[in-house]
Design an enzyme around this catalytic site. Structure first.
Site, PDB file in Angstrom:
ATOM      1  N   CYS A  11      35.909 -23.794  38.812  1.00 24.99           N
ATOM      2  CA  CYS A  11      35.714 -24.124  40.178  1.00 24.99           C
ATOM      3  C   CYS A  11      37.181 -24.275  40.713  1.00 24.99           C
ATOM      4  O   CYS A  11      38.070 -24.110  39.974  1.00 24.99           O
ATOM      5  CB  CYS A  11      34.656 -25.298  40.486  1.00 24.99           C
ATOM      6  SG  CYS A  11      35.351 -26.899  39.676  1.00 24.99           S
ATOM      7  N   ARG A  17      32.183 -29.530  40.371  1.00 23.52           N
ATOM      8  CA  ARG A  17      31.259 -28.740  40.009  1.00 23.52           C
ATOM      9  C   ARG A  17      31.362 -28.333  38.477  1.00 23.52           C
ATOM     10  O   ARG A  17      30.202 -28.463  37.774  1.00 23.52           O
ATOM     11  CB  ARG A  17      31.157 -27.568  40.856  1.00 23.52           C
ATOM     12  CG  ARG A  17      30.988 -27.874  42.446  1.00 23.52           C
ATOM     13  CD  ARG A  17      31.089 -26.977  43.422  1.00 23.52           C
ATOM     14  NE  ARG A  17      32.596 -26.688  43.570  1.00 23.52           N
ATOM     15  CZ  ARG A  17      33.121 -25.897  44.173  1.00 23.52           C
ATOM     16  NH1 ARG A  17      32.564 -25.037  44.810  1.00 23.52           N
ATOM     17  NH2 ARG A  17      34.605 -25.662  44.156  1.00 23.52           N
ATOM     18  N   SER A  18      32.340 -27.669  38.179  1.00 21.26           N
ATOM     19  CA  SER A  18      32.434 -27.038  36.963  1.00 21.26           C
ATOM     20  C   SER A  18      32.277 -28.007  35.673  1.00 21.26           C
ATOM     21  O   SER A  18      31.558 -27.583  34.571  1.00 21.26           O
ATOM     22  CB  SER A  18      33.702 -26.090  36.446  1.00 21.26           C
ATOM     23  OG  SER A  18      34.854 -26.824  36.841  1.00 21.26           O
TER      24      SER A  18
HETATM   25  P1  4NP Z   1      35.768 -28.837  42.365  1.00 21.09           P
HETATM   26  O1  4NP Z   1      35.957 -29.699  43.791  1.00 21.09           O
HETATM   27  O2  4NP Z   1      36.184 -27.561  42.810  1.00 21.09           O
HETATM   28  O3  4NP Z   1      34.048 -28.799  42.437  1.00 21.09           O
HETATM   29  O4  4NP Z   1      36.144 -29.475  41.455  1.00 21.09           O
HETATM   30  C1  4NP Z   1      37.285 -29.901  44.566  1.00 21.09           C
HETATM   31  C2  4NP Z   1      37.935 -30.646  43.796  1.00 21.09           C
HETATM   32  C3  4NP Z   1      39.314 -31.041  44.401  1.00 21.09           C
HETATM   33  C4  4NP Z   1      39.540 -30.607  45.458  1.00 21.09           C
HETATM   34  C5  4NP Z   1      38.600 -29.783  46.125  1.00 21.09           C
HETATM   35  C6  4NP Z   1      37.496 -29.267  45.772  1.00 21.09           C
HETATM   36  N1  4NP Z   1      40.735 -30.830  46.226  1.00 21.09           N
HETATM   37  O5  4NP Z   1      41.108 -30.539  47.512  1.00 21.09           O
HETATM   38  O6  4NP Z   1      41.792 -31.657  45.690  1.00 21.09           O
END
Ligand code: 4NP
Length: 157
Positions: A11, A17-18
């Site tokens: 992700c 999510r991952s």
């Molecule tokens: P992930 O979610 O891709 O499901 O881990 C996110 C984690 C961090 C950020 C965005 C999405 N961020 O902008 O830091």
């Protein structure tokens, strides 16, 4: 075992999510008694959270459903595309990024995890900026459905 299947869940940040999906998949293969057949990992498109434990709301969901998880966020590497057989992405932006990063001669096949969801919910929406935990819980349920069906496909093909 030489013919282990290798799967990488990806992700954007490898913090929400991952890690949840990875924990679900690890649990499913363990319950099915096939954990020695699989090498399982997860990684991020962006390096923002490298070295950190998952987001506290992701950890809370894993604890709620009794999933063990000890990994920390890491950034995807070019080698991953040669090492892993399957790279499963959470949304269409992940797929776009992964397709761009994938070397032409790499072996990894890139899929959208939600394409295996028997309920047809294709996208695991990013819950990072949500003000509550509903998106994390929903991610868990999508992961269970899609990972079960992915494993069934693996066993019948
Ligand atoms: P992930 O979610 O891709 O499901 O881990 C996110 C984690 C961090 C950020 C965005 C999405 N961020 O902008 O830091």
């Amino acid at each position: 075992m030489g013919n282990k299947k290798r799967i990488l869940f990806v992700c954007l940040g490898n913090t929400c999510r991952s890690p949840i999906v990875e924990a679900v998949f690890m649990d499913l293969v363990k319950r099915a008694g096939v954990q020695r057949d699989w090498e399982i990992d997860s990684a991020a498109i962006e390096a923002w959270h490298v070295g950190n434990r998952p987001n506290p709301r992701a950890v809370a969901v894993m604890e709620k459903y009794c999933l063990a998880y000890d990994n920390r966020a890491r950034h995807i590497t070019t080698d991953d595309f040669y090492k892993f057989d399957y790279i499963l992405a959470m949304d269409e932006y992940n797929v776009e990024d992964l397709t761009e990063l994938r070397p032409d001669d790499a072996k990894a096949q890139i899929f959208l995890l939600g394409d295996f969801d028997p309920e047809g919910e294709r996208i695991i929406r990013d819950p990072y900026c949500d003000t509550n935990s509903d998106g994390f819980d929903k991610c868990y349920h999508q992961a269970v459905r899609s990972c079960k069906s992915f494993l069934e496909d693996m066993n019948t093909n």
